[in-house]
Scaffold this motif. Sequence first.
Motif: not given
Length: 116
Positions: A1-7
Amino acid sequence: MISLCRKVLRWAKNNNVHLCFTPTNASWANPTEARFGPLRQFTLANSNHPNHTVQTRALHAHLRWRNTNARHPDVLAARRRERAAFAVRRASAGAADPSSLRDPATPANACGHSTS
């Protein structure tokens, strides 16, 4: 989820997009629902427009009238009715599981959480 937010955040920055995050159980449309209620009531309810052009003209005529008569008692009363109806829907939704009330057409926020 965090990587999606960063993207998503990186994409937004690169594309000059400002993201507006909402709490998971908040409706993203709360500020606009009171505006669309009278529009629905005065132009779409019980209408039988023969085509989109006629319907568009009716919508534009209503918007011109509304902008001219923004403080007209009919407009104010319609806004109050729509706010009251929305408050009832929110209150009755509080007793149920919020995820079961989510409209599939309602978008999720940038991190994929439901916004309603």
